[in-house]
Write a protein that holds these residues in place. Structure first.
Motif, short mmCIF file in Angstrom:
data_model
loop_
_atom_site.label_atom_id
_atom_site.label_comp_id
_atom_site.label_asym_id
_atom_site.label_seq_id
_atom_site.Cartn_x
_atom_site.Cartn_y
_atom_site.Cartn_z
N GLU A 113 -1.01 22.89 -16.89
CA GLU A 113 -2.31 22.27 -17.01
C GLU A 113 -2.53 21.30 -15.84
OE1 GLU A 113 -4.71 22.86 -19.08
OE2 GLU A 113 -3.58 24.38 -20.18
N PRO A 114 -3.75 21.23 -15.31
CA PRO A 114 -4.02 20.25 -14.25
C PRO A 114 -3.85 18.83 -14.76
CG PRO A 114 -5.75 21.92 -14.35
CD PRO A 114 -4.92 22.11 -15.58
N ALA A 115 -3.24 18.01 -13.95
CA ALA A 115 -2.97 16.62 -14.32
C ALA A 115 -3.30 15.72 -13.14
CB ALA A 115 -1.50 16.44 -14.72
N PRO A 116 -3.74 14.49 -13.40
CA PRO A 116 -3.99 13.55 -12.30
C PRO A 116 -2.70 13.16 -11.60
CG PRO A 116 -4.18 12.44 -14.41
CD PRO A 116 -4.03 13.90 -14.72
N ALA A 117 -2.81 12.85 -10.33
CA ALA A 117 -1.64 12.52 -9.52
C ALA A 117 -1.93 11.26 -8.71
CB ALA A 117 -1.28 13.67 -8.59
N THR A 118 -0.86 10.62 -8.29
CA THR A 118 -0.93 9.40 -7.49
C THR A 118 -0.22 9.63 -6.17
OG1 THR A 118 -0.97 8.01 -9.46
CG2 THR A 118 -0.39 6.94 -7.39
N LEU A 119 -0.85 9.25 -5.08
CA LEU A 119 -0.28 9.38 -3.75
C LEU A 119 0.24 8.02 -3.30
CD1 LEU A 119 0.22 10.99 -1.11
CD2 LEU A 119 -2.10 10.35 -0.42
N THR A 120 1.52 7.95 -3.00
CA THR A 120 2.15 6.73 -2.52
C THR A 120 2.50 6.91 -1.05
OG1 THR A 120 3.09 6.34 -4.71
CG2 THR A 120 4.00 5.05 -2.90
N LEU A 121 2.02 6.00 -0.21
CA LEU A 121 2.16 6.12 1.23
C LEU A 121 3.00 4.98 1.78
CD1 LEU A 121 -1.50 6.98 2.29
CD2 LEU A 121 0.41 8.55 2.24
N GLY A 122 3.71 5.27 2.85
CA GLY A 122 4.40 4.27 3.64
C GLY A 122 3.90 4.35 5.07
N LEU A 123 3.24 3.29 5.56
CA LEU A 123 2.62 3.28 6.88
C LEU A 123 3.34 2.30 7.79
CD1 LEU A 123 0.23 3.99 8.83
CD2 LEU A 123 -0.98 2.05 7.82
N ASP A 124 3.81 2.79 8.94
CA ASP A 124 4.41 1.93 9.94
C ASP A 124 3.28 1.27 10.74
OD1 ASP A 124 6.37 0.76 11.61
OD2 ASP A 124 6.03 2.34 13.09
N LEU A 125 3.23 -0.07 10.73
CA LEU A 125 2.11 -0.77 11.33
C LEU A 125 2.11 -0.71 12.85
CD1 LEU A 125 1.69 -3.99 9.16
CD2 LEU A 125 0.62 -1.77 8.93
N PHE A 126 3.25 -0.47 13.47
CA PHE A 126 3.27 -0.43 14.93
C PHE A 126 2.78 0.92 15.46
CE2 PHE A 126 5.41 0.42 18.99
CZ PHE A 126 4.97 -0.67 19.72
N THR A 127 3.32 2.01 14.94
CA THR A 127 2.95 3.34 15.43
C THR A 127 1.80 3.96 14.65
OG1 THR A 127 4.60 4.38 13.98
CG2 THR A 127 5.31 3.74 16.19
N HIS A 128 1.38 3.35 13.52
CA HIS A 128 0.35 3.91 12.66
C HIS A 128 0.72 5.32 12.19
CE1 HIS A 128 -2.82 1.03 14.56
NE2 HIS A 128 -2.02 0.43 13.70
N SER A 129 1.99 5.56 12.00
CA SER A 129 2.46 6.85 11.52
C SER A 129 2.88 6.72 10.06
CB SER A 129 3.65 7.33 12.36
OG SER A 129 4.72 6.41 12.26
N LEU A 130 3.00 7.84 9.39
CA LEU A 130 3.39 7.89 7.98
C LEU A 130 4.81 8.45 7.89
CD1 LEU A 130 0.10 9.34 6.47
CD2 LEU A 130 0.82 6.96 6.52
N PRO A 131 5.82 7.61 7.85
CA PRO A 131 7.19 8.11 7.78
C PRO A 131 7.49 8.86 6.50
CG PRO A 131 7.13 5.79 8.42
CD PRO A 131 5.78 6.15 7.95
N ALA A 132 6.81 8.53 5.41
CA ALA A 132 7.08 9.20 4.14
C ALA A 132 5.90 9.02 3.21
CB ALA A 132 8.35 8.64 3.48
N PHE A 133 5.79 9.93 2.25
CA PHE A 133 4.81 9.82 1.18
C PHE A 133 5.35 10.57 -0.03
CE2 PHE A 133 3.88 14.09 2.28
CZ PHE A 133 3.18 14.66 1.21
#
Length: 369
Positions: free
Chosen positions: A212-232
């Protein structure tokens, strides 16, 4: 007064500001109000002051009288114009209140500390507390030397501000100032600051193909220097402190290459050979940055305040800072940073979804932008 005369001449054509008080030879041809506009008169005044010898202009206080300054001073008149034209370096510094001696100063700060945990009280009550503190702490101090209520009001506003906010907000601001929170923080290397945040996805996910479809939550980790996403991480339902802790683990661990990923997804960063990274990790590494975060900044969400997560961050050697510790970027800078982050890291992050969550699998070979 000389500067004010030049401002009035540029505005009206007369140094005293009115034709009835015209001096001999006024108005001069460059400042005649019937033949020139205010802008022309200001430009003529700027040219006149520029042609004046530098030492003479400096002695008369006319060195910084430019076009914009003349425009701003034109709206003032009378005593306001004289005060605006006064050079602050020539005025005597205020000596303060003579009635505020060292004993009174100590008493005022004691009353300020006493009023902190209390509800908001009026100036009359503060003045009574001042008398009470002086009598208890300095019995020999003359009572008639204690400042009046109105002197206390002026001193209180000069030292502590108007104090129009609520007591709880004032206490929070004072605690933030003591903790050195809110000052500018310069981020100058990758991994120095990692920002964590969670947001509900606007779509629903299936746990399995026929689930069954269920709501999901996206958790992000943002590096402030490179503006990259090392993990989510994608979590069905709401995220927990365990999910955030596992996200920190993903930030510190290199991403392994998956079957079917091409050479464009391999470790691309120059300066660090891929063989050394593969020997360290024990497997071939994909092109996703990893590092040990030095500082972690979060909001006041429940999972981020959990004691287990806080203890895990301290075990990793991370400094925990609130979101307000760092200077807020402007709206344009924030939007540009978010766009760069999505553009540069979205393909790599979605390629790592097979590792972070069993609910998402890539439908085609990912590419690194």
């Amino acid at each position: 007064m000389i500067r004010a005369e030049h401002v009035r001449e540029a505005a009206t054509g007369f140094r005293d500001g009115h034709p009835s008080r015209a001096r001999p030879g006024e108005p001069r041809p460059a400042y005649a109000p019937d033949r020139t506009t205010p802008t022309q008169r200001r430009r003529a005044k700027v040219d006149e002051l520029s042609a004046m010898p530098a030492h003479e202009a400096e002695m008369l206080g006319l060195k910084g009288l430019g076009l914009r300054t003349l425009q701003g001073l034109t709206a003032l008149e009378g005593e306001s114009l004289l005060l605006a034209c006064a050079d602050g370096r020539w005025t005597r510094r205020r000596t303060g209140h003579r009635s505020v001696t060292e004993e009174i100063r100590q008493a005022i700060f004691a009353v300020k500390k006493e009023c902190g945990p209390r509800s908001r009280i009026g100036l009359r009550a503060k003045h009574r507390l001042l008398h009470q503190y002086v009598r208890e702490t300095f019995p020999d101090f003359p009572v008639d030397k204690i400042p009046s209520r109105w002197t206390l009001a002026r001193v209180w506003e000069q030292w502590f501000g108007p104090g129009g906010g609520r007591q709880r907000y004032l206490r929070t601001a004072e605690a933030a100032a003591q903790a050195d929170v809110g000052h500018r923080f310069l981020v100058h290397r990758p991994g120095q600051v990692l920002a964590l945040d969670s947001t509900p996805l606007p779509v629903k996910l299936r746990d399995t193909v026929f689930g069954e479809p269920a709501p999901a939550t996206l958790t992000l980790g943002l590096d402030l220097f490179t503006h990259s996403l090392p993990a989510f991480r994608l979590t069905l339902g709401s995220d927990t402190s365990v999910d955030v802790a596992m996200l920190l683990r993903d930030v510190m661990m290199p991403l392994p290459m998956r079957e079917g990923w091409g050479e464009d997804m391999a470790w691309p960063y120059p300066g660090v050979p891929a063989e050394i990274i593969a020997e360290f990790a024990g497997h071939e590494v994909a092109g996703l940055p990893f590092f040990a975060p030095e500082t972690v900044t979060t909001d006041h969400g429940g999972p981020y305040k959990n004691h287990a997560l806080v203890e895990a961050e301290r075990e990793l050697g991370c400094n925990i800072r609130p979101r307000g510790f760092f200077a807020r970027p402007t709206r344009s800078q924030s939007s540009a940073s978010s766009a760069r982050s999505r553009r540069c890291s979205s393909s790599t992050c979605w390629a790592s979804a097979a590792r972070t969550s069993p609910t998402v699998a890539p439908t085609q070979k990912p590419t690194r932008s």
